[in-house]
Structures are given as C-alpha cells and as structure tokens.
Design an enzyme around this catalytic site. Structure first.
Site, mmCIF file in Angstrom:
data_model
loop_
_atom_site.group_PDB
_atom_site.id
_atom_site.type_symbol
_atom_site.label_atom_id
_atom_site.label_comp_id
_atom_site.label_asym_id
_atom_site.label_seq_id
_atom_site.Cartn_x
_atom_site.Cartn_y
_atom_site.Cartn_z
ATOM 1 N N CYS A 1 92.143 40.858 50.449
ATOM 2 C CA CYS A 1 93.318 41.231 50.928
ATOM 3 C C CYS A 1 94.106 42.001 49.763
ATOM 4 C CB CYS A 1 94.277 40.194 51.540
ATOM 5 S SG CYS A 1 94.586 38.861 50.494
ATOM 6 N N CYS B 1 95.309 39.798 47.014
ATOM 7 C CA CYS B 1 94.481 39.487 46.221
ATOM 8 C C CYS B 1 94.083 40.329 44.997
ATOM 9 C CB CYS B 1 93.074 39.085 46.857
ATOM 10 S SG CYS B 1 93.341 37.975 48.218
#
Lengths: 81, 317
Positions: free
Chosen positions: A10, A13
């Site tokens: 994501c 991250c």
C-alpha cells in the site's frame, strides 16, 4: 540488524520503506531492510494492521508511520542489547 | 459567525454582489470551505483519539466470544471506532476468522468499518445537517448487521481461501502501553495525514458544488433523477462503486445535486455505495475469498443500500 516492513504494497508501506531507508543511512549503520509483502508472512507476525515495522523479528509499531526520531530510538535500543 | 465572515470577505473585500450568480457561487464556496475544514479537523481529531483505545486486537478479543446477532451488532458498532484501511483488509479478515469469529460477524465489521467513516460523517453533517448524518449512521449499522446475519446463514465458509502459515494469529505482540500524550500525538498526526490526503478533493467538490449551486437552474435534475424515477436509486448505487477514494469530494457535489432536484434517498444510496462498496477493496479481498463470495457480499450490501435509498425517497418529503 534486520529491519522488516510489513505491508502488502500500500502507499503507506512504500512511504515507511523510504523513511526507514533514510534513517538507516543517517545513522550510518549496516542494516538489512526487507519488505514483507506476502500475507502468510505477515500473518506469522500476528499482525492485523499494516504498515508495521519489525526490528530483528520483533514488531515495534503497527498501523501508522512512525517518525525518524522514533525509528532511530528503536534501532539504538536494539543495538545496546 | 462563519456566515458573517464569508459575507465580509466576499461582499466587502472582494466587492462581489450577492445578487449576481458569480457572487453567490463564491460566497457558497467560501462559507462551505471554512465550515467543512473546521468540522474535519475537530471530528477527525476526536475520532482518531477514541480509536487509539480500539486497536484491532482489542476489537477481535471482544468479538471472539460472541455469536450471531449480538456478535453482528457489536461488530457493526466496533467497525465505527476501529481504524480500517483497505490495505489492511486482508490481515484483518484473516485475523478475525482465525480467532474463531464467525464469518457473518466478520462481514458485519467489514461493511460498517469503511461505510461509517469520519470523513463521510463530517461531510454529511456539514452539508446536510446532523439529522442526515445520524440517519446515515443508523442505516449503515442496520445494513452491516443484516448483511452479516444473512452471510452467516448462507454457510459459505468454504468460499474462504486458506492461507497457510506457521504461527497461530492469536498472540500478536502488541507494542506496549500507550500514554495519553501518545494518543494525542497519534490523533494529531492522523488528522493531518487525512487532511493532506483529502483537502484537494474537498476543495474541488465544494467548488463544483458552488458552480452547480450558482449556475444550474433549480429542479433542473428533478426531471431526470427525481425521486419518482425508479431507476435513480440503482443507477446512483452503481455509479458510486468505483468512486471510493473520493468520498470527500463527492458529498459537496451531491448536496448541490439534491438542491437541483435529486431525491435525498437517492443521494444517501449514492454516498453509501461510494463508501461501502469499494472496487479496490473487492480486488484486494480476492486474495482471501472466492469471487463468488465477493459477489454475494456486494449484492447483499447493494440490495441493502438500494432499499435504504427507496425508503428515504418515500419517507423524506
């Protein structure tokens, strides 16, 4: 030292990976930064919320992006042990 | 107070006239922008502070002893306060299932958590007033509870993919105790994060809304999408599915559309589809459940949303 970033790709991250890389560079230590993006590996850590950060196999933060200062402190704590 | 500030800025400082279309559109924009950002900061801060008390591990612990009905109701309520983002959907889903939480209860959580989110609530409150925001929360909870109960009754556990891993998910290492200071810091940084992410959509949404407010004739849309048009609700629901990330920008426009004759139930259905039925979330969930289960899940929630839409088109005059 092994620093793992837990998350399935994501945006948060990726941002966390960037911050960790910079922090490690600033501290001038040698650390292996690993992206853990397989769900089975994330589940091994028992994590239900990402992004999460683990240092030497121990989760230090989950569900938010920590600041550089926090990451530095965690790394230094680990090194002292 | 905001009205007088907007009056002062637009009519005095900028020298626009309240009677021109342009003047009234600019006034609408300034007023709504100030109001919405004030509400956003306050509400997101409060909600994210409360959230620090409900990490997913705690929610899971509360739900793991519960069965159908009570479990579904609790799951829907906890969905409001437990932080959720689409990218955490999978670990969360698996974590719940492995802790022995029934599939139906897990789904009640999965429906309510994204649908009843603080950004949508602020936008609804700011644009439509608190009554509509409360109606939205209540309908969202009912849809989440009923969808979960129905999925639980269907016995579709076989449609969940098994993910093999070594350690049981029961014993997550939760990072230590959180102090009050840390909670406040978390709430602050979370609020800033969200604001940065949605500010541009809010501005575009309010801007377009202001344009529609000023330039589109009243009741213009009633002939196409008024509440007597049966197709308005399903159409609104369908259009809402791919718009997930833009809930912040969509609501001010919906407000303007309602002014121009779109039924309020239709508008509610649209906003619930935007938040509750999200295409990216479905794609992510494909990793842990069969497509059939995702379709069942989406259809049940979709029917619930359309029912709500029709109901409020009938009830609200």
């Amino acid at each position: 030292m092994k620093i793992e970033i837990l998350g399935m790709g994501c945006p948060k991250c990726r941002k966390l990976t960037g911050i960790v890389t910079e922090t490690v560079k600033e501290l001038g230590i040698s650390a292996e930064i690993v992206k853990v993006d397989q769900i089975s590996d994330i589940m091994n850590y028992g994590m239900m919320i990402t992004p999460a950060l683990a240092i030497d196999g121990k989760v230090v933060v989950a569900g938010r992006i920590p600041s550089k200062e926090e990451i530095k402190q965690w790394i230094l704590e680990k090194q002292e042990k | 107070m905001i009205t007088s500030f907007a009056d002062w800025l637009v009519f005095r400082i900028l020298g626009l006239s309240a009677s021109t279309l342009f003047g009234s559109a600019v006034h609408f924009f300034v007023y709504d922008t100030i109001k919405i950002f004030f509400l956003l900061v306050t509400i997101i801060f409060i909600v994210s502070f409360i959230r620090t008390y409900f990490p997913p591990e705690r929610t899971r612990a509360i739900l793991s002893h519960k069965r159908t009905y009570i479990g579904n109701i609790l799951a829907a309520l906890l969905g409001i306060v437990t932080p959720f983002c689409t990218c955490s959907a999978i670990p969360l889903f698996l974590g719940f299932i492995e802790a022995g939480i029934p599939l139906g209860v897990t789904f009640s959580f999965l429906v309510s958590s994204p649908m009843i989110n603080e950004v949508a609530l602020v936008m609804l409150w700011g644009m439509f007033g608190w009554k509509i925001a409360v109606i939205y929360i209540f309908s969202g909870l009912v849809i989440a509870i009923i969808s979960g109960i129905v999925i639980g009754m269907l016995k579709v556990e076989t449609l969940v993919e098994t993910i093999v891993h070594k350690t049981p998910a029961c014993c997550a290492a939760v990072p230590g105790q959180t102090s009050f200071r840390e909670r406040v810091d978390f709430a602050k940084s979370y609020t800033l994060d969200i604001l940065k992410k949605i500010a541009i959509y809010v501005l575009i949404g309010i801007g377009l809304g202001a344009w529609i407010h000023g330039y589109v004739p009243a009741d213009f849309l009633a002939q196409y999408a008024g509440k007597d048009k049966w197709f308005a609700v399903p159409l609104a629901t369908l259009i809402g599915i791919p718009l997930y990330s833009n809930a912040a920008g969509v609501i001010p426009m919906v407000k303007a559309l309602v002014e121009k004759g779109v039924g309020l139930g239709t508008a509610l259905a649209f906003m619930m589809a935007v938040t509750g039925l999200s295409l990216p979330e479905f794609l992510i969930l494909k990793k842990v459940m069969k497509v059939k289960l995702i379709l069942i899940f989406a259809s049940i929630v979709g029917v619930g949303i359309m029912f709500t839409g029709y109901l409020f088109n009938l009830v609200i005059k």
